[in-house]
Motif scaffolding. Structure first.
Motif, PDB file in Angstrom:
ATOM      1  N   GLY A   1      21.694  -7.492  -0.845  1.00 37.09           N
ATOM      2  CA  GLY A   1      21.732  -6.504  -1.761  1.00 37.09           C
ATOM      3  C   GLY A   1      20.740  -6.535  -2.973  1.00 37.09           C
ATOM      4  O   GLY A   1      20.755  -5.369  -3.830  1.00 37.09           O
ATOM      5  N   ALA A   2      20.067  -7.567  -2.864  1.00 36.04           N
ATOM      6  CA  ALA A   2      19.271  -7.718  -4.370  1.00 36.04           C
ATOM      7  C   ALA A   2      17.730  -7.144  -3.842  1.00 36.04           C
ATOM      8  O   ALA A   2      16.774  -7.958  -3.842  1.00 36.04           O
ATOM      9  CB  ALA A   2      19.178  -9.261  -4.541  1.00 36.04           C
ATOM     10  N   LEU A   3      17.723  -5.985  -3.472  1.00 34.98           N
ATOM     11  CA  LEU A   3      16.269  -5.424  -3.028  1.00 34.98           C
ATOM     12  C   LEU A   3      16.269  -4.006  -3.864  1.00 34.98           C
ATOM     13  O   LEU A   3      17.129  -3.176  -3.681  1.00 34.98           O
ATOM     14  CB  LEU A   3      16.167  -5.173  -1.469  1.00 34.98           C
ATOM     15  N   ALA A   4      15.080  -3.751  -4.771  1.00 39.66           N
ATOM     16  CA  ALA A   4      14.580  -2.553  -4.937  1.00 39.66           C
ATOM     17  C   ALA A   4      13.384  -1.985  -4.408  1.00 39.66           C
ATOM     18  O   ALA A   4      12.293  -2.800  -4.415  1.00 39.66           O
ATOM     19  CB  ALA A   4      14.741  -2.676  -6.496  1.00 39.66           C
ATOM     20  N   ARG A   5      13.161  -0.867  -4.026  1.00 36.89           N
ATOM     21  CA  ARG A   5      12.078  -0.367  -3.347  1.00 36.89           C
ATOM     22  C   ARG A   5      11.546   1.087  -3.974  1.00 36.89           C
ATOM     23  O   ARG A   5      12.544   1.837  -3.812  1.00 36.89           O
ATOM     24  CB  ARG A   5      11.957  -0.108  -1.858  1.00 36.89           C
ATOM     25  N   ARG A   6      10.375   1.363  -4.164  1.00 38.77           N
ATOM     26  CA  ARG A   6       9.715   2.544  -4.365  1.00 38.77           C
ATOM     27  C   ARG A   6       8.659   3.027  -3.677  1.00 38.77           C
ATOM     28  O   ARG A   6       7.788   2.123  -3.552  1.00 38.77           O
ATOM     29  CB  ARG A   6       9.310   2.645  -6.112  1.00 38.77           C
ATOM     30  N   ARG A   7       8.684   4.172  -3.028  1.00 42.80           N
ATOM     31  CA  ARG A   7       7.362   4.487  -2.441  1.00 42.80           C
ATOM     32  C   ARG A   7       6.531   5.105  -3.325  1.00 42.80           C
ATOM     33  O   ARG A   7       6.738   5.308  -4.360  1.00 42.80           O
ATOM     34  CB  ARG A   7       7.772   5.749  -1.588  1.00 42.80           C
ATOM     35  N   VAL A   8       5.121   4.584  -3.086  1.00 42.76           N
ATOM     36  CA  VAL A   8       4.082   5.013  -4.020  1.00 42.76           C
ATOM     37  C   VAL A   8       3.251   6.044  -3.179  1.00 42.76           C
ATOM     38  O   VAL A   8       3.203   6.093  -2.083  1.00 42.76           O
ATOM     39  CB  VAL A   8       3.220   3.667  -4.304  1.00 42.76           C
ATOM     40  N   SER A   9       2.430   6.448  -4.285  1.00 46.05           N
ATOM     41  CA  SER A   9       1.704   7.884  -3.601  1.00 46.05           C
ATOM     42  C   SER A   9       0.274   7.553  -3.141  1.00 46.05           C
ATOM     43  O   SER A   9      -0.623   7.545  -4.197  1.00 46.05           O
ATOM     44  CB  SER A   9       1.721   9.035  -4.734  1.00 46.05           C
ATOM     45  N   LEU A  10      -0.096   7.100  -2.003  1.00 45.92           N
ATOM     46  CA  LEU A  10      -1.223   6.830  -1.328  1.00 45.92           C
ATOM     47  C   LEU A  10      -2.055   8.057  -1.270  1.00 45.92           C
ATOM     48  O   LEU A  10      -1.550   8.757  -0.408  1.00 45.92           O
ATOM     49  CB  LEU A  10      -0.966   6.095  -0.429  1.00 45.92           C
ATOM     50  N   VAL A  11      -3.118   8.265  -1.831  1.00 48.45           N
ATOM     51  CA  VAL A  11      -3.928   9.604  -1.580  1.00 48.45           C
ATOM     52  C   VAL A  11      -5.050   9.242  -0.560  1.00 48.45           C
ATOM     53  O   VAL A  11      -5.662   8.331  -0.685  1.00 48.45           O
ATOM     54  CB  VAL A  11      -4.636   9.905  -2.981  1.00 48.45           C
ATOM     55  N   VAL A  12      -4.994   9.866   0.721  1.00 50.49           N
ATOM     56  CA  VAL A  12      -5.885   9.520   1.577  1.00 50.49           C
ATOM     57  C   VAL A  12      -6.532  10.939   2.049  1.00 50.49           C
ATOM     58  O   VAL A  12      -5.830  11.982   2.332  1.00 50.49           O
ATOM     59  CB  VAL A  12      -5.018   9.144   2.789  1.00 50.49           C
TER      60      VAL A  12
ATOM     61  N   ASP B   1      -2.590   5.459  -7.799  1.00 54.53           N
ATOM     62  CA  ASP B   1      -2.710   5.815  -9.200  1.00 54.53           C
ATOM     63  C   ASP B   1      -2.178   4.613  -9.890  1.00 54.53           C
ATOM     64  O   ASP B   1      -0.869   4.227  -9.731  1.00 54.53           O
ATOM     65  CB  ASP B   1      -1.857   7.004  -9.632  1.00 54.53           C
ATOM     66  N   GLY B   2      -2.922   3.806 -10.878  1.00 53.68           N
ATOM     67  CA  GLY B   2      -2.528   2.406 -11.567  1.00 53.68           C
ATOM     68  C   GLY B   2      -1.432   2.544 -12.274  1.00 53.68           C
ATOM     69  O   GLY B   2      -0.251   1.962 -12.110  1.00 53.68           O
ATOM     70  N   PRO B   3      -1.450   3.505 -13.486  1.00 52.33           N
ATOM     71  CA  PRO B   3       0.066   3.689 -14.098  1.00 52.33           C
ATOM     72  C   PRO B   3       0.979   4.171 -13.454  1.00 52.33           C
ATOM     73  O   PRO B   3       2.191   3.690 -13.696  1.00 52.33           O
ATOM     74  CB  PRO B   3      -0.793   4.682 -15.271  1.00 52.33           C
ATOM     75  N   GLY B   4       0.915   4.875 -12.396  1.00 54.10           N
ATOM     76  CA  GLY B   4       2.139   5.317 -11.545  1.00 54.10           C
ATOM     77  C   GLY B   4       2.586   4.285 -10.705  1.00 54.10           C
ATOM     78  O   GLY B   4       3.810   4.060 -10.681  1.00 54.10           O
ATOM     79  N   TYR B   5       1.736   3.402 -10.276  1.00 55.26           N
ATOM     80  CA  TYR B   5       2.083   2.183  -9.413  1.00 55.26           C
ATOM     81  C   TYR B   5       2.750   1.048 -10.331  1.00 55.26           C
ATOM     82  O   TYR B   5       4.074   0.925  -9.936  1.00 55.26           O
ATOM     83  CB  TYR B   5       0.734   1.453  -8.755  1.00 55.26           C
TER      84      TYR B   5
ATOM     85  N   THR C   1       0.652  -1.155   0.093  1.00 56.79           N
ATOM     86  CA  THR C   1       0.059  -0.080  -0.068  1.00 56.79           C
ATOM     87  C   THR C   1       0.651   1.111   0.158  1.00 56.79           C
ATOM     88  O   THR C   1       0.509   2.249  -0.601  1.00 56.79           O
ATOM     89  CB  THR C   1      -0.789  -0.009   1.117  1.00 56.79           C
ATOM     90  N   SER C   2       1.905   1.349   0.798  1.00 55.16           N
ATOM     91  CA  SER C   2       2.577   2.519   0.826  1.00 55.16           C
ATOM     92  C   SER C   2       3.939   2.295  -0.063  1.00 55.16           C
ATOM     93  O   SER C   2       4.701   3.363  -0.301  1.00 55.16           O
ATOM     94  CB  SER C   2       3.294   2.648   2.412  1.00 55.16           C
ATOM     95  N   SER C   3       4.548   1.327  -0.485  1.00 54.58           N
ATOM     96  CA  SER C   3       5.417   0.972  -1.383  1.00 54.58           C
ATOM     97  C   SER C   3       5.212  -0.224  -2.133  1.00 54.58           C
ATOM     98  O   SER C   3       4.517  -1.170  -2.012  1.00 54.58           O
ATOM     99  CB  SER C   3       6.684   0.891  -0.466  1.00 54.58           C
ATOM    100  N   VAL C   4       6.279  -0.346  -3.215  1.00 57.49           N
ATOM    101  CA  VAL C   4       6.343  -1.506  -3.938  1.00 57.49           C
ATOM    102  C   VAL C   4       7.814  -2.070  -4.114  1.00 57.49           C
ATOM    103  O   VAL C   4       8.671  -1.200  -3.962  1.00 57.49           O
ATOM    104  CB  VAL C   4       5.709  -1.330  -5.350  1.00 57.49           C
ATOM    105  N   ARG C   5       7.946  -3.282  -3.846  1.00 55.81           N
ATOM    106  CA  ARG C   5       9.313  -3.835  -3.707  1.00 55.81           C
ATOM    107  C   ARG C   5       9.637  -5.070  -4.637  1.00 55.81           C
ATOM    108  O   ARG C   5       8.578  -5.800  -5.006  1.00 55.81           O
ATOM    109  CB  ARG C   5       9.593  -4.246  -2.385  1.00 55.81           C
ATOM    110  N   GLY C   6      10.868  -5.293  -4.984  1.00 52.44           N
ATOM    111  CA  GLY C   6      11.123  -6.327  -5.830  1.00 52.44           C
ATOM    112  C   GLY C   6      12.412  -6.779  -5.106  1.00 52.44           C
ATOM    113  O   GLY C   6      13.232  -5.875  -4.770  1.00 52.44           O
ATOM    114  N   LEU C   7      12.595  -8.245  -5.039  1.00 51.55           N
ATOM    115  CA  LEU C   7      13.699  -8.695  -4.150  1.00 51.55           C
ATOM    116  C   LEU C   7      14.078 -10.116  -4.667  1.00 51.55           C
ATOM    117  O   LEU C   7      13.160 -10.669  -5.202  1.00 51.55           O
ATOM    118  CB  LEU C   7      13.755  -8.507  -2.741  1.00 51.55           C
ATOM    119  N   VAL C   8      15.070 -10.533  -4.766  1.00 48.82           N
ATOM    120  CA  VAL C   8      15.620 -11.706  -5.237  1.00 48.82           C
ATOM    121  C   VAL C   8      15.902 -12.444  -3.883  1.00 48.82           C
ATOM    122  O   VAL C   8      16.671 -12.185  -3.092  1.00 48.82           O
ATOM    123  CB  VAL C   8      16.759 -11.793  -5.931  1.00 48.82           C
TER     124      VAL C   8
END
Length: 459
Positions: free
Chosen positions: A27-38, A47-51, A10-17
Motif C-alpha cells: 500500500g505504500a506506493l504513489a504514482r503519477r503519469r507524466v506528459s512525455l511529448v513525442v 516539462d521540468g516544473p510539471g515533473y 520516462t512515462s511516470s514518477v513513483r514514490g514507494l516505501v
C-alpha cells in the motif's frame, strides 16, 4: 529502518516505501503519469516544473497515508542521459531532453574524438546524439536565452527539493563526459561538448547525503532528518534489484524501453574490464560498472500495438498469443523510436514485413515482441565475450511481468542459458535502495527470482 525510494521514469514518477530488506511495503506506493511529448521529428521531452509537481504529489500522498513516518533514508532511481538548460535564476530555459529524443546532431564542421576507440574505453560511450558531447552544443543552438549551466532531470528535481544536489557518479557516467576510471570529467569529452567546468554539475563524493530545504521539510516533516542518497541510473538500479551484480548473471529488463546488462566490480582508479566496441558502459557507483546494450522499444512497443491493432485483452490476449509459435514471428525492425547508442537509425525506422490478408493483429504483436527478443539474444553473445563463459539471465520489468508469453519467448530466444523471472515489479526502486544503503553485495540473496513460467506477483 524503512527506505523511501523514488523512481524518476520516462512515462511516470513513483514514490514507494521499502523495508530494511528493500522489499516494497503493501500500500505504500504513489504514482503519477507524466506528459512525455513525442513528435515525428524525433522529439522526446518532459516539462521540468510539471515533473517536479508530480513528484511532490506522490510525496503528499505517501505522507497523507502515514507511510513516511519511519523513513530513515531516501534513495532514487533516475533515467540516464536527460539534460535541461538552466538560466542564471535556476529556471529551465526549455524542456528536458530525455533519452528518447533523437534530434540532437553534431554541428557542421565539428570533428569527433581524436581516437574514437580510446574515447570509448575511457568514457564507455561514443560521440553520439544521446550524450552531452553532442547534446550541449545542439542545445546552445536551439535554446532561447543565456544558458548558465546544464543539469540532468534528477539534478534539476533534487536541486529544487534539497539543500544541494551534486551529480552522482552513476548519473554523470550517463552523460558521456565522465572518465569511468578516474571518476572526473573527461577533458576531451568536455571540449567536444563546449562545456566549461562551471556549466557542468558538481560531482558528488562517495557517500554524499543531502537534506530537504526548510520549505519542503515543513511540507513533509517526517522527512526532515532523513538523508537523501545520490541517484542511481535506472538501468544500474534495475540490475541490482534483479540480483544481477556479478559476472555470472545478466539482467534483461523490459520497461518502457529495454536493455541487457552485466554488472562487474571495478573500484575507482583501477583498470576497467574489457569493453567490446558495440557495448556501452556506465557506473553503478564508485565500486561497480554496468556494461550492456539498450533499445528504444520495450513496453512502449506493446503499448503502440495495443492502441493501434485493437488487440484482445488480458487472459484472452495471452490465450491468443499462446497459439502463435514462439519462433514463428515475421521479419521485423523494432526500432520505432530510432536507435540507442551506438546506432544512428532515426525515429520512425520500425518495420513489420511478410503480412498477408490472413495475418492477425495478435500475430503482428507476436512478431514485434519476438523481434526484440532476437535483438537481445544477439547482444547477449557479445556481452558474454567479456567474461568468457555462458551466463544465466534474469528477466525483469513491468512489460515481461505482464506477459507470460513474452517471458516464454525470451526463454526460447536465449536458450540454452538458464532464464529466470524476477517477480519483484519494483526492481529499480529496490536496487536504488540497496546501492544507497551500501548493500549491493546482498542483492542476489534478496532478489525474488523464479521460473519464467511462474505468474508475476501482484503489483
Amino acid at each position: 529502518m524503512n527506505i523511501l525510494a523514488l523512481d524518476l521514469g520516462t512515462s511516470s514518477v513513483r514514490g514507494l516505501v521499502l523495508d530494511a530488506e528493500a522489499r516494497p511495503l503493501p500500500g505504500a506506493l504513489a504514482r503519477r503519469r507524466v506528459s512525455l511529448v513525442v513528435h515525428d521529428d524525433g522529439a522526446g521531452t518532459l516539462d521540468g516544473p510539471g515533473y517536479l509537481a508530480c513528484l511532490a504529489e506522490c510525496l503528499d500522498e505517501l505522507a497523507a497515508g502515514g507511510h513516511l513516518r519511519d523513513v530513515s533514508l531516501v534513495a532514487t532511481s533516475a533515467q540516464w542521459h536527460s539534460v535541461v538548460p538552466v538560466g542564471a535564476d535556476g529556471a529551465p530555459l526549455g524542456p528536458v531532453l530525455t533519452w528518447l529524443d533523437t534530434r540532437p546532431a553534431a554541428l557542421a564542421g565539428v570533428r569527433g574524438p581524436a581516437d574514437a576507440d580510446d574515447f570509448h574505453r575511457r568514457t564507455g560511450t561514443w560521440w553520439h546524439r544521446c550524450y552531452w558531447s553532442v547534446r550541449l552544443p545542439w542545445l546552445r543552438e536551439h535554446t532561447g536565452g543565456r544558458i548558465a549551466r546544464f543539469a540532468g532531470l534528477a539534478e534539476y528535481v533534487l536541486g529544487e527539493l534539497l539543500d544541494s544536489a551534486p551529480m552522482s557518479i552513476s548519473q554523470a557516467s550517463g552523460t558521456g563526459l565522465l572518465d569511468l576510471r578516474t571518476l572526473d570529467w573527461d577533458a576531451e569529452a568536455c571540449e567536444l561538448a563546449g562545456a566549461r567546468a562551471d556549466e557542468l554539475p558538481e560531482l558528488a563524493p562517495t557517500r554524499w547525503r543531502g537534506r530537504l530545504r526548510p520549505a519542503y521539510a515543513r511540507r513533509w516533516p517526517q522527512l526532515t532528518e532523513a538523508p537523501w542518497a545520490g541517484p542511481v541510473g535506472d538501468g544500474a538500479a534495475s540490475n541490482v534489484g534483479s540480483g544481477c551484480v556479478g559476472p555470472d548473471r545478466v539482467a534483461v529488463t523490459v520497461g518502457t524501453s529495454a536493455a541487457v546488462r552485466l554488472v562487474q566490480c571495478a573500484p575507482a582508479g583501477e583498470a576497467l574490464p574489457p569493453l567490446p566496441g558495440t557495448l556501452w558502459r556506465y557506473r553503478v557507483d564508485h565500486d561497480h560498472v554496468v556494461t550492456g546494450a539498450a533499445y528504444s522499444s520495450g513496453g512502449n512497443l506493446f503499448a503502440w500495438a495495443n492502441r493501434e491493432l485493437r488487440l484482445p485483452e488480458g487472459a484472452e490476449l495471452e490465450a491468443a498469443l499462446a497459439r502463435v509459435p514462439p519462433d514463428g514471428g515475421r521479419p521485423v525492425n523494432v526500432r520505432f523510436g530510432g536507435d540507442r547508442p551506438p546506432g544512428l537509425a532515426p525515429a520512425g525506422s520500425g518495420e513489420l514485413r511478410g503480412l498477408s490478408f490472413g495475418t492477425t493483429a495478435v500475430e503482428m504483436l507476436a512478431g514485434l515482441m519476438r523481434g526484440l527478443c532476437d535483438l537481445v539474444a544477439e547482444d547477449l553473445v557479445v556481452l558474454e565475450s567479456t567474461v568468457d563463459k555462458p551466463v544465466e539471465v534474469v528477466l525483469g520489468g513491468g512489460a515481461v511481468a505482464a506477459s507470460g508469453w513474452w517471458r516464454t519467448t525470451f526463454a526460447a530466444a536465449l536458450a540454452p542459458r538458464p532464464v529466470w523471472h524476477g517477480r519483484n515489479p519494483e526492481v529499480g526502486a529496490s536496487g536504488a535502495a540497496l546501492v544507497a544503503s551500501g548493500r549491493v553485495g546482498d542483492a542476489p540473496r534478496l532478489a525474488a527470482i523464479g521460473r519464467t513460467d511462474e505468474p508475476a506477483s501482484p503489483s
